[in-house]
Design a protein around this motif. Sequence first.
Motif, mmCIF file in Angstrom:
data_model
loop_
_atom_site.group_PDB
_atom_site.id
_atom_site.type_symbol
_atom_site.label_atom_id
_atom_site.label_comp_id
_atom_site.label_asym_id
_atom_site.label_seq_id
_atom_site.Cartn_x
_atom_site.Cartn_y
_atom_site.Cartn_z
ATOM 1 N N GLN A 31 12.837 84.849 104.405
ATOM 2 C CA GLN A 31 12.781 85.549 105.686
ATOM 3 C C GLN A 31 12.068 86.894 105.563
ATOM 4 O OE1 GLN A 31 16.946 85.523 106.809
ATOM 5 N NE2 GLN A 31 16.692 83.672 108.033
ATOM 6 N N ALA A 32 12.157 87.511 104.393
ATOM 7 C CA ALA A 32 11.507 88.808 104.167
ATOM 8 C C ALA A 32 9.984 88.679 104.083
ATOM 9 C CB ALA A 32 12.045 89.448 102.899
ATOM 10 N N GLY A 33 9.486 87.471 103.862
ATOM 11 C CA GLY A 33 8.047 87.251 103.819
ATOM 12 C C GLY A 33 7.686 86.040 102.991
ATOM 13 N N HIS A 34 6.895 85.149 103.603
ATOM 14 C CA HIS A 34 6.479 83.932 102.897
ATOM 15 C C HIS A 34 5.065 83.549 103.296
ATOM 16 C CE1 HIS A 34 8.246 82.494 106.712
ATOM 17 N NE2 HIS A 34 7.276 81.607 106.657
ATOM 18 N N ILE A 35 4.462 82.688 102.501
ATOM 19 C CA ILE A 35 3.118 82.187 102.784
ATOM 20 C C ILE A 35 3.219 81.261 104.001
ATOM 21 C CG2 ILE A 35 1.189 80.824 101.875
ATOM 22 C CD1 ILE A 35 2.246 81.608 99.023
ATOM 23 N N PRO A 36 2.345 81.435 105.000
ATOM 24 C CA PRO A 36 2.390 80.563 106.184
ATOM 25 C C PRO A 36 2.279 79.088 105.808
ATOM 26 C CG PRO A 36 0.897 82.410 106.543
ATOM 27 C CD PRO A 36 1.292 82.444 105.089
ATOM 28 N N GLY A 37 3.095 78.247 106.444
ATOM 29 C CA GLY A 37 3.011 76.810 106.259
ATOM 30 C C GLY A 37 3.821 76.239 105.108
ATOM 31 N N ILE A 38 4.645 77.064 104.462
ATOM 32 C CA ILE A 38 5.450 76.577 103.337
ATOM 33 C C ILE A 38 6.547 75.632 103.815
ATOM 34 C CG2 ILE A 38 5.105 78.547 101.789
ATOM 35 C CD1 ILE A 38 8.409 78.754 103.040
ATOM 36 N N THR A 39 7.056 74.853 102.877
ATOM 37 C CA THR A 39 8.307 74.124 103.066
ATOM 38 C C THR A 39 9.327 74.905 102.250
ATOM 39 O OG1 THR A 39 7.183 71.998 103.259
ATOM 40 C CG2 THR A 39 9.511 71.933 102.638
ATOM 41 N N HIS A 40 10.463 75.222 102.854
ATOM 42 C CA HIS A 40 11.475 76.002 102.135
ATOM 43 C C HIS A 40 12.579 75.084 101.640
ATOM 44 C CE1 HIS A 40 15.062 78.905 102.209
ATOM 45 N NE2 HIS A 40 14.426 79.040 101.062
ATOM 46 N N ILE A 41 12.699 75.004 100.321
ATOM 47 C CA ILE A 41 13.800 74.264 99.694
ATOM 48 C C ILE A 41 14.350 75.162 98.582
ATOM 49 C CG2 ILE A 41 14.546 72.192 98.475
ATOM 50 C CD1 ILE A 41 12.152 70.699 99.624
ATOM 51 N N PRO A 42 15.486 75.844 98.822
ATOM 52 C CA PRO A 42 16.038 76.701 97.766
ATOM 53 C C PRO A 42 16.245 75.907 96.478
ATOM 54 C CG PRO A 42 17.210 77.031 99.836
ATOM 55 C CD PRO A 42 16.312 75.844 100.025
ATOM 56 N N ASN A 85 2.934 74.838 89.205
ATOM 57 C CA ASN A 85 3.637 76.105 89.379
ATOM 58 C C ASN A 85 2.642 77.210 89.725
ATOM 59 O OD1 ASN A 85 5.722 78.017 89.319
ATOM 60 N ND2 ASN A 85 5.394 78.434 87.149
ATOM 61 N N MET A 86 2.951 77.989 90.792
ATOM 62 C CA MET A 86 2.131 79.158 91.124
ATOM 63 C C MET A 86 2.630 80.328 90.271
ATOM 64 S SD MET A 86 1.209 80.964 94.759
ATOM 65 C CE MET A 86 2.410 82.305 94.856
ATOM 66 N N THR A 87 1.851 80.667 89.243
ATOM 67 C CA THR A 87 2.255 81.734 88.321
ATOM 68 C C THR A 87 2.227 83.090 89.027
ATOM 69 O OG1 THR A 87 -0.018 81.965 87.524
ATOM 70 C CG2 THR A 87 1.429 80.499 86.274
ATOM 71 N N GLY A 88 3.165 83.944 88.662
ATOM 72 C CA GLY A 88 3.223 85.282 89.248
ATOM 73 C C GLY A 88 3.972 85.329 90.562
ATOM 74 N N GLY A 89 4.131 84.167 91.210
ATOM 75 C CA GLY A 89 4.892 84.079 92.455
ATOM 76 C C GLY A 89 4.421 85.021 93.549
ATOM 77 N N MET A 90 5.351 85.333 94.455
ATOM 78 C CA MET A 90 5.019 86.181 95.601
ATOM 79 C C MET A 90 4.681 87.611 95.176
ATOM 80 S SD MET A 90 4.891 84.327 98.272
ATOM 81 C CE MET A 90 4.862 85.528 99.617
ATOM 82 N N LEU A 91 5.120 88.029 93.990
ATOM 83 C CA LEU A 91 4.758 89.365 93.503
ATOM 84 C C LEU A 91 3.247 89.471 93.289
ATOM 85 C CD1 LEU A 91 7.598 90.046 90.891
ATOM 86 C CD2 LEU A 91 7.385 90.980 93.207
ATOM 87 N N SER A 92 2.589 88.335 93.031
ATOM 88 C CA SER A 92 1.135 88.328 92.800
ATOM 89 C C SER A 92 0.352 87.944 94.059
ATOM 90 C CB SER A 92 0.781 87.305 91.703
ATOM 91 O OG SER A 92 1.424 87.629 90.511
ATOM 92 N N TRP A 93 1.045 87.563 95.117
ATOM 93 C CA TRP A 93 0.389 87.064 96.331
ATOM 94 C C TRP A 93 -0.223 88.221 97.111
ATOM 95 C CZ3 TRP A 93 -1.359 82.696 98.086
ATOM 96 C CH2 TRP A 93 -1.649 82.550 99.448
ATOM 97 N N GLU A 94 -1.498 88.078 97.471
ATOM 98 C CA GLU A 94 -2.198 89.109 98.238
ATOM 99 C C GLU A 94 -2.670 88.583 99.584
ATOM 100 O OE1 GLU A 94 -5.323 90.456 95.667
ATOM 101 O OE2 GLU A 94 -3.924 91.314 94.214
ATOM 102 N N GLY A 95 -2.380 87.312 99.863
ATOM 103 C CA GLY A 95 -2.836 86.704 101.115
ATOM 104 C C GLY A 95 -1.881 86.977 102.277
ATOM 105 N N LYS A 96 -2.074 86.227 103.361
ATOM 106 C CA LYS A 96 -1.249 86.376 104.557
ATOM 107 C C LYS A 96 0.205 86.064 104.270
ATOM 108 C CE LYS A 96 -4.444 84.805 108.008
ATOM 109 N NZ LYS A 96 -4.684 83.674 108.881
ATOM 110 N N VAL A 97 1.084 86.777 104.974
ATOM 111 C CA VAL A 97 2.532 86.568 104.847
ATOM 112 C C VAL A 97 3.112 86.512 106.257
ATOM 113 C CG1 VAL A 97 4.691 87.642 104.068
ATOM 114 C CG2 VAL A 97 2.680 87.720 102.615
ATOM 115 N N GLU A 98 4.075 85.599 106.452
ATOM 116 C CA GLU A 98 4.775 85.530 107.743
ATOM 117 C C GLU A 98 6.141 86.150 107.599
ATOM 118 O OE1 GLU A 98 4.921 81.404 108.893
ATOM 119 O OE2 GLU A 98 3.004 81.540 109.886
#
Length: 98
Positions: A31-42, A85-98
């Motif tokens: 909820q704090a921020g994710h890549i648009p279009g993801i599927t969320h499965i904890p 696996n996306m290495t670095g995760g959201m800490l490395s993400w520089e693209g759009k966030v919803e």
Amino acid sequence: MKEITAKEVQQRIENGEKLNLIDVREVDEVQAGHIPGITHIPLGLLEFRTHELDKDTPYIMVCRSGGRSGQATQYLQSQGFDVTNMTGGMLSWEGKVE
């Protein structure tokens, strides 16, 4: 385990590719921020929701830093899924966030 950088994922999305991203973080993190279009499965629910996934579809796993998504990647790989696996995760993400 196959890996891809956050930058490579971003470039593929910006080039118009339809990627199947699964975010395994907790609800509040997504909820704090994710890549648009993801599927969320904890991560804790992944083994109970594998029936929602298709073994013929390639997936890219995402979390905060790459650790949980690495666990998810190894688990799904052992179940016969095509996962990266996306290495670095959201800490490395520089693209759009919803």
